[in-house]
Design a protein around this motif. Sequence first.
Motif, mmCIF file in Angstrom:
data_model
loop_
_atom_site.group_PDB
_atom_site.id
_atom_site.type_symbol
_atom_site.label_atom_id
_atom_site.label_comp_id
_atom_site.label_asym_id
_atom_site.label_seq_id
_atom_site.Cartn_x
_atom_site.Cartn_y
_atom_site.Cartn_z
ATOM 1 N N MET A 164 -8.696 1.429 -11.264
ATOM 2 C CA MET A 164 -9.982 1.650 -10.597
ATOM 3 C C MET A 164 -9.799 1.800 -9.096
ATOM 4 O O MET A 164 -10.388 2.671 -8.460
ATOM 5 C CB MET A 164 -10.936 0.484 -10.879
ATOM 6 N N LEU A 165 -8.954 0.951 -8.518
ATOM 7 C CA LEU A 165 -8.770 0.969 -7.070
ATOM 8 C C LEU A 165 -8.027 2.225 -6.615
ATOM 9 O O LEU A 165 -8.257 2.722 -5.515
ATOM 10 C CB LEU A 165 -8.021 -0.285 -6.625
ATOM 11 N N LYS A 166 -7.137 2.729 -7.457
ATOM 12 C CA LYS A 166 -6.366 3.914 -7.094
ATOM 13 C C LYS A 166 -7.156 5.205 -7.290
ATOM 14 O O LYS A 166 -7.036 6.148 -6.509
ATOM 15 C CB LYS A 166 -5.071 3.979 -7.918
ATOM 16 N N GLU A 167 -7.967 5.271 -8.349
ATOM 17 C CA GLU A 167 -8.571 6.529 -8.751
ATOM 18 C C GLU A 167 -9.978 6.759 -8.195
ATOM 19 O O GLU A 167 -10.440 7.894 -8.149
ATOM 20 C CB GLU A 167 -8.617 6.613 -10.277
ATOM 21 N N LEU A 168 -10.676 5.689 -7.797
ATOM 22 C CA LEU A 168 -12.050 5.844 -7.316
ATOM 23 C C LEU A 168 -12.088 5.885 -5.801
ATOM 24 O O LEU A 168 -11.419 5.103 -5.124
ATOM 25 C CB LEU A 168 -12.928 4.695 -7.822
ATOM 26 N N LYS A 169 -12.901 6.795 -5.267
ATOM 27 C CA LYS A 169 -13.115 6.844 -3.822
ATOM 28 C C LYS A 169 -14.344 6.012 -3.492
ATOM 29 O O LYS A 169 -15.454 6.315 -3.938
ATOM 30 C CB LYS A 169 -13.312 8.279 -3.348
ATOM 31 N N ASN A 189 -0.409 -3.081 -4.973
ATOM 32 C CA ASN A 189 0.335 -2.058 -4.249
ATOM 33 C C ASN A 189 -0.547 -0.829 -4.054
ATOM 34 O O ASN A 189 -0.158 0.290 -4.378
ATOM 35 C CB ASN A 189 1.612 -1.695 -5.008
ATOM 36 N N VAL A 190 -1.747 -1.075 -3.551
ATOM 37 C CA VAL A 190 -2.714 -0.010 -3.299
ATOM 38 C C VAL A 190 -3.119 -0.071 -1.832
ATOM 39 O O VAL A 190 -3.451 -1.150 -1.329
ATOM 40 C CB VAL A 190 -3.966 -0.182 -4.189
ATOM 41 N N LYS A 191 -3.089 1.067 -1.159
ATOM 42 C CA LYS A 191 -3.567 1.112 0.223
ATOM 43 C C LYS A 191 -5.063 1.370 0.193
ATOM 44 O O LYS A 191 -5.503 2.487 -0.077
ATOM 45 C CB LYS A 191 -2.856 2.193 1.028
ATOM 46 N N LEU A 192 -5.830 0.331 0.463
ATOM 47 C CA LEU A 192 -7.284 0.445 0.402
ATOM 48 C C LEU A 192 -7.820 1.143 1.645
ATOM 49 O O LEU A 192 -7.417 0.833 2.767
ATOM 50 C CB LEU A 192 -7.915 -0.936 0.282
ATOM 51 N N LYS A 193 -8.733 2.072 1.432
ATOM 52 C CA LYS A 193 -9.452 2.710 2.535
ATOM 53 C C LYS A 193 -10.931 2.587 2.238
ATOM 54 O O LYS A 193 -11.502 3.349 1.460
ATOM 55 C CB LYS A 193 -9.052 4.170 2.696
ATOM 56 N N VAL A 194 -11.554 1.591 2.851
ATOM 57 C CA VAL A 194 -12.964 1.294 2.619
ATOM 58 C C VAL A 194 -13.473 0.533 3.838
ATOM 59 O O VAL A 194 -12.695 -0.152 4.515
ATOM 60 C CB VAL A 194 -13.127 0.468 1.317
ATOM 61 N N ASP A 195 -14.747 0.673 4.141
ATOM 62 C CA ASP A 195 -15.272 0.008 5.344
ATOM 63 C C ASP A 195 -15.183 -1.509 5.238
ATOM 64 O O ASP A 195 -14.765 -2.187 6.171
ATOM 65 C CB ASP A 195 -16.724 0.422 5.599
ATOM 66 N N CYS A 196 -15.602 -2.061 4.087
ATOM 67 C CA CYS A 196 -15.647 -3.518 3.939
ATOM 68 C C CYS A 196 -14.965 -3.931 2.647
ATOM 69 O O CYS A 196 -15.332 -3.452 1.567
ATOM 70 C CB CYS A 196 -17.103 -3.994 3.950
ATOM 71 N N LEU A 210 0.085 -10.616 3.202
ATOM 72 C CA LEU A 210 -0.250 -10.111 4.533
ATOM 73 C C LEU A 210 0.324 -8.713 4.756
ATOM 74 O O LEU A 210 -0.211 -7.933 5.550
ATOM 75 C CB LEU A 210 0.260 -11.075 5.598
ATOM 76 N N ASP A 211 1.401 -8.387 4.051
ATOM 77 C CA ASP A 211 1.918 -7.014 4.137
ATOM 78 C C ASP A 211 0.907 -6.031 3.558
ATOM 79 O O ASP A 211 0.711 -4.932 4.095
ATOM 80 C CB ASP A 211 3.245 -6.904 3.372
ATOM 81 N N HIS A 212 0.247 -6.430 2.443
ATOM 82 C CA HIS A 212 -0.809 -5.586 1.880
ATOM 83 C C HIS A 212 -1.947 -5.427 2.882
ATOM 84 O O HIS A 212 -2.442 -4.320 3.122
ATOM 85 C CB HIS A 212 -1.355 -6.193 0.589
ATOM 86 N N ILE A 213 -2.370 -6.553 3.457
ATOM 87 C CA ILE A 213 -3.487 -6.529 4.399
ATOM 88 C C ILE A 213 -3.167 -5.628 5.588
ATOM 89 O O ILE A 213 -4.023 -4.864 6.058
ATOM 90 C CB ILE A 213 -3.818 -7.961 4.869
ATOM 91 N N ALA A 214 -1.936 -5.695 6.069
ATOM 92 C CA ALA A 214 -1.544 -4.874 7.222
ATOM 93 C C ALA A 214 -1.626 -3.382 6.914
ATOM 94 O O ALA A 214 -1.761 -2.560 7.831
ATOM 95 C CB ALA A 214 -0.132 -5.248 7.669
ATOM 96 N N ASN A 215 -1.572 -3.009 5.623
ATOM 97 C CA ASN A 215 -1.649 -1.599 5.233
ATOM 98 C C ASN A 215 -3.056 -1.143 4.877
ATOM 99 O O ASN A 215 -3.270 0.032 4.593
ATOM 100 C CB ASN A 215 -0.716 -1.340 4.037
ATOM 101 N N PHE A 216 -4.015 -2.081 4.865
ATOM 102 C CA PHE A 216 -5.389 -1.705 4.544
ATOM 103 C C PHE A 216 -5.989 -0.876 5.677
ATOM 104 O O PHE A 216 -5.712 -1.115 6.855
ATOM 105 C CB PHE A 216 -6.266 -2.946 4.333
ATOM 106 N N ASP A 217 -6.843 0.062 5.299
ATOM 107 C CA ASP A 217 -7.600 0.852 6.276
ATOM 108 C C ASP A 217 -9.063 0.438 6.132
ATOM 109 O O ASP A 217 -9.864 1.134 5.522
ATOM 110 C CB ASP A 217 -7.404 2.342 6.008
ATOM 111 N N CYS A 218 -9.394 -0.714 6.690
ATOM 112 C CA CYS A 218 -10.723 -1.322 6.529
ATOM 113 C C CYS A 218 -11.266 -1.758 7.883
ATOM 114 O O CYS A 218 -10.510 -2.042 8.814
ATOM 115 C CB CYS A 218 -10.660 -2.545 5.611
ATOM 116 N N ILE A 219 -12.593 -1.832 7.958
ATOM 117 C CA ILE A 219 -13.249 -2.360 9.153
ATOM 118 C C ILE A 219 -13.433 -3.867 9.033
ATOM 119 O O ILE A 219 -13.160 -4.617 9.964
ATOM 120 C CB ILE A 219 -14.611 -1.665 9.373
#
Length: 334
Positions: A164-169, A189-196, A210-219
């Motif tokens: 779900m996390l990989k395939e849904l925008k 092992n998913v790079k999340l790109k979401v506002d919240c 924390l390595d996962h968190i550092a790769n997140f693209d979140c506000i």
Amino acid sequence: MSSFPLLKLPLVVLREVSSCCTPLDILILSNSSKRTANIFHSIISRKRFEMHVVLFIEPKVHIKEGHKEHIFNIPYEQMNRINWKDKNHSMNFVFESISIDNITGIIDHMHHVLNTEMRSIVIDIGHCFGNVPRVVYWLNRRQESVDTLTIIYRRPNDDELVLMLKELKINKHLNISIKSTSHPIKPLNVKLKVDCFWMRGGYSSPWISLDHIANFDCIHIELTTYSFTSFDMNRYLKAWMSGCNSRMEYLCLNVIRYSGHETLTDGIYVEDNTSSIVRSYKNQILRTPCVFERGTNMRRKDGRSATFQLKPIATDNSETIFLFRMVVWPDVVY
């Protein structure tokens, strides 16, 4: 009794008639023929309704129109009958494929007739066990993205969760609630790109590092049931100063085995605020402003500045846990 020739009215009159109808009225009328359904689809403004879906054992569709909300229970076929007297019926329930097809078919009809897109979906992937790929395919086929996805996770189903996390925008909000589970959840092992990104549960799971968190693209990142050590946070703060999480404005998580301010800030230039300095961060995502009394300031290489603070949390055991909150300011703090 003579019938009323509704479909023979001019479109401008039909639009006025439909504006006086509730979603239920429109859906009932649309069942009279495919032509009627298509006419309502063509005359209803795209901005009039919002659709919000709840995919649980008792699926529902919420149709919002301004400040009004209309709730529809969605019927479905299920070969294995539900024993409602069993107190664990919700834990043990799993949708059958025919049930998913029934539910998504009805939602598609509502979507077409009311000329609206789904803004949010709440899904218990335990109830959809084995059918999550079917749900993901349906969502991606019907629209490009969804504003808000809320996942309830209550039984081992890691692969479908990651799918779900990989395939849904997801445009704005990703909320994950992990109910009690005895199995160790696989690392994310998913790079999340979401506002919240908001998550509860998974206390002892290494699912997020924390390595996962550092790769997140979140506000906004809020993981208040996840705990990291002072050494972990020192490593993260150095990574942030080097440029990770470039969009982030707010981070909230827990710190355990706190080794002191010196360990947390080792190798980092910081400035501690005095008690007279109070600053607050307001955002519509937060229920109340994040207020810093004192706190510690730091700046990264691109000039953006941030303040972080730790406050002890009362717990049932002897170990002290600290709430870590960090805000990246839109202007220079010091």
